[in-house]
Design an enzyme around this catalytic site. Structure first.
Site, PDB file in Angstrom:
ATOM      1  N   ASP A  66       0.848  -1.193   0.000  1.00  7.20           N
ATOM      2  CA  ASP A  66       0.000   0.000   0.000  1.00  7.20           C
ATOM      3  C   ASP A  66       0.887   1.249   0.000  1.00  7.20           C
ATOM      4  O   ASP A  66       1.659   1.461   0.939  1.00  7.20           O
ATOM      5  CB  ASP A  66      -0.869  -0.049   1.264  1.00  7.20           C
ATOM      6  N   ILE A  67       0.753   2.070  -1.008  1.00  6.71           N
ATOM      7  CA  ILE A  67       1.627   3.243  -1.128  1.00  6.71           C
ATOM      8  C   ILE A  67       1.441   4.229   0.032  1.00  6.71           C
ATOM      9  O   ILE A  67       2.377   4.945   0.392  1.00  6.71           O
ATOM     10  CB  ILE A  67       1.437   3.942  -2.500  1.00  6.71           C
TER      11      ILE A  67
ATOM     12  N   ASN B 125      -6.912  12.265 -11.216  1.00  6.75           N
ATOM     13  CA  ASN B 125      -7.594  12.630 -12.464  1.00  6.75           C
ATOM     14  C   ASN B 125      -7.543  14.146 -12.586  1.00  6.75           C
ATOM     15  O   ASN B 125      -7.223  14.837 -11.606  1.00  6.75           O
ATOM     16  CB  ASN B 125      -9.029  12.071 -12.507  1.00  6.75           C
TER      17      ASN B 125
ATOM     18  N   ASP C 231      -5.914   6.901  -5.730  1.00 10.18           N
ATOM     19  CA  ASP C 231      -6.327   8.278  -5.415  1.00 10.18           C
ATOM     20  C   ASP C 231      -7.223   8.285  -4.163  1.00 10.18           C
ATOM     21  O   ASP C 231      -6.978   9.046  -3.199  1.00 10.18           O
ATOM     22  CB  ASP C 231      -7.084   8.832  -6.639  1.00 10.18           C
TER      23      ASP C 231
ATOM     24  N   VAL D 113      -7.936   1.810 -13.448  1.00 11.74           N
ATOM     25  CA  VAL D 113      -9.142   2.266 -14.149  1.00 11.74           C
ATOM     26  C   VAL D 113      -8.818   2.827 -15.540  1.00 11.74           C
ATOM     27  O   VAL D 113      -9.596   2.668 -16.478  1.00 11.74           O
ATOM     28  CB  VAL D 113      -9.850   3.358 -13.307  1.00 11.74           C
TER      29      VAL D 113
HETATM   30  N1  AR6 Z   1      -1.269   1.447  -3.086  1.00 12.55           N
HETATM   31  C1  AR6 Z   1      -0.609   1.168  -4.232  1.00 12.55           C
HETATM   32  N2  AR6 Z   1      -1.214   0.929  -5.409  1.00 12.55           N
HETATM   33  C2  AR6 Z   1      -2.564   0.957  -5.415  1.00 12.55           C
HETATM   34  C3  AR6 Z   1      -3.345   1.237  -4.267  1.00 12.55           C
HETATM   35  C4  AR6 Z   1      -2.638   1.498  -3.051  1.00 12.55           C
HETATM   36  N3  AR6 Z   1      -3.264   1.782  -1.923  1.00 12.55           N
HETATM   37  N4  AR6 Z   1      -4.658   1.204  -4.623  1.00 12.55           N
HETATM   38  C5  AR6 Z   1      -4.707   0.882  -5.929  1.00 12.55           C
HETATM   39  N5  AR6 Z   1      -3.458   0.717  -6.410  1.00 12.55           N
HETATM   40  P1  AR6 Z   1      -5.853   3.417 -10.376  1.00 12.55           P
HETATM   41  P2  AR6 Z   1      -5.329   4.983 -12.815  1.00 12.55           P
HETATM   42  C6  AR6 Z   1      -3.002   0.386  -7.774  1.00 12.55           C
HETATM   43  O1  AR6 Z   1      -7.120   2.898 -10.953  1.00 12.55           O
HETATM   44  O2  AR6 Z   1      -5.394   3.774 -13.665  1.00 12.55           O
HETATM   45  C7  AR6 Z   1      -8.974   7.113  -9.835  1.00 12.55           C
HETATM   46  O3  AR6 Z   1     -10.352   7.074  -9.592  1.00 12.55           O
HETATM   47  C8  AR6 Z   1      -3.965  -0.283  -8.716  1.00 12.55           C
HETATM   48  O4  AR6 Z   1      -4.046  -1.671  -8.421  1.00 12.55           O
HETATM   49  O5  AR6 Z   1      -5.840   3.857  -8.955  1.00 12.55           O
HETATM   50  O6  AR6 Z   1      -4.228   5.970 -13.042  1.00 12.55           O
HETATM   51  C9  AR6 Z   1      -8.479   8.523 -10.173  1.00 12.55           C
HETATM   52  O7  AR6 Z   1      -9.225   9.515  -9.516  1.00 12.55           O
HETATM   53  C10 AR6 Z   1      -3.318  -0.018 -10.060  1.00 12.55           C
HETATM   54  O8  AR6 Z   1      -2.254  -0.944 -10.291  1.00 12.55           O
HETATM   55  O9  AR6 Z   1      -5.271   4.660 -11.230  1.00 12.55           O
HETATM   56  C11 AR6 Z   1      -8.675   8.563 -11.652  1.00 12.55           C
HETATM   57  O10 AR6 Z   1      -9.992   8.903 -11.999  1.00 12.55           O
HETATM   58  C12 AR6 Z   1      -2.658   1.363  -9.860  1.00 12.55           C
HETATM   59  O11 AR6 Z   1      -2.697   1.602  -8.446  1.00 12.55           O
HETATM   60  C13 AR6 Z   1      -8.372   7.166 -12.091  1.00 12.55           C
HETATM   61  O12 AR6 Z   1      -8.666   6.334 -10.978  1.00 12.55           O
HETATM   62  C14 AR6 Z   1      -3.364   2.498 -10.566  1.00 12.55           C
HETATM   63  O13 AR6 Z   1      -4.767   2.266 -10.585  1.00 12.55           O
HETATM   64  C15 AR6 Z   1      -6.924   6.986 -12.434  1.00 12.55           C
HETATM   65  O14 AR6 Z   1      -6.732   5.701 -12.971  1.00 12.55           O
END
Ligand code: AR6
Length: 181
Positions: free
Chosen positions: A18-19, A32, A42, A130
């Protein structure tokens, strides 16, 4: 789980987890363009840091942030000092500049960390949730862009934080390729 590598007398850590728990100066948020929070990493960052992050985004960045650019706030209740928010590109098949926009997200985040004289920074896998960016390609871009700037910054540590074992293994493979070649 974490693995460490040396690169040009600096340290790269690959972390599965978890970051929001990383003990680094700066945590990067895959945001976003509204900079008003969201799901995925996020959402986790805003929850862990608390209201102050959203308040600061609203006050300092009323117009949000363009894709590929980066903006900084404090990190609220997290151990980190700052959060750098960067909206990565939405993957639309690869022909509308997604690669260069993802490079820009990493490049602008590193530049901003350098301006703040940070010693350490943690990146999530921007755009690969996403936003649908293929993870193998995204891992290559992340590693190449960050490592090409690393030794010209104040940073001594960079963490790539992956949420799943599968993503961790993909980054591990790309990092090994990059360091060996
Ligand atoms: N720690 C580390 N990595 C994580 C965590 C965490 N706590 N939670 C999720 N991930 P995403 P995107 C990973 O969808 O594709 C948001 O709604 C996850 O498994 O978070 O850039 C924003 O507001 C994946 O590998 O980001 C934007 O609308 C990675 O983080 C949109 O999503 C990125 O997944 C951005 O989409």
């Amino acid at each position: 789980m974490a693995m460490e590598f040396k690169f040009e007398e600096r340290t790269i850590a690959l972390v599965k987890g978890d970051i929001t728990k990383q003990e680094v100066d700066i945590i990067v948020n895959a945001a976003n363009p509204s900079l008003r929070g969201g799901g995925g990493v996020d959402g986790a960052i805003h929850r862990a840091g608390g209201e102050v992050i959203l308040q600061e985004c609203i006050q300092k960045y009323p117009h949000g942030c363009k894709t590929g650019e980066a903006r900084i706030t404090t990190a609220g209740k997290m151990a980190a000092k700052w959060v750098i928010h960067t909206p990565g590109p939405v993957w639309k098949g690869g022909h509308v500049g997604e690669v260069s926009l993802l490079e820009s997200s990493y490049r602008n985040s590193i530049s901003l960390a350098n301006e703040y004289k940070a010693d350490s920074i943690a990146f999530p896998s921007i755009s690969t949730g996403v936003y649908g960016f293929p993870i193998h390609l995204a891992a290559k871009i992340a590693i190449k862009t960050v490592l090409s700037m690393f030794s010209r910054t104040t940073l001594s540590r960079v963490h790539f934080v992956l949420f799943s074992e599968k993503d961790f293994q993909i980054y591990f493979k790309e990092l090994k390729n990059f360091i060996i070649n």
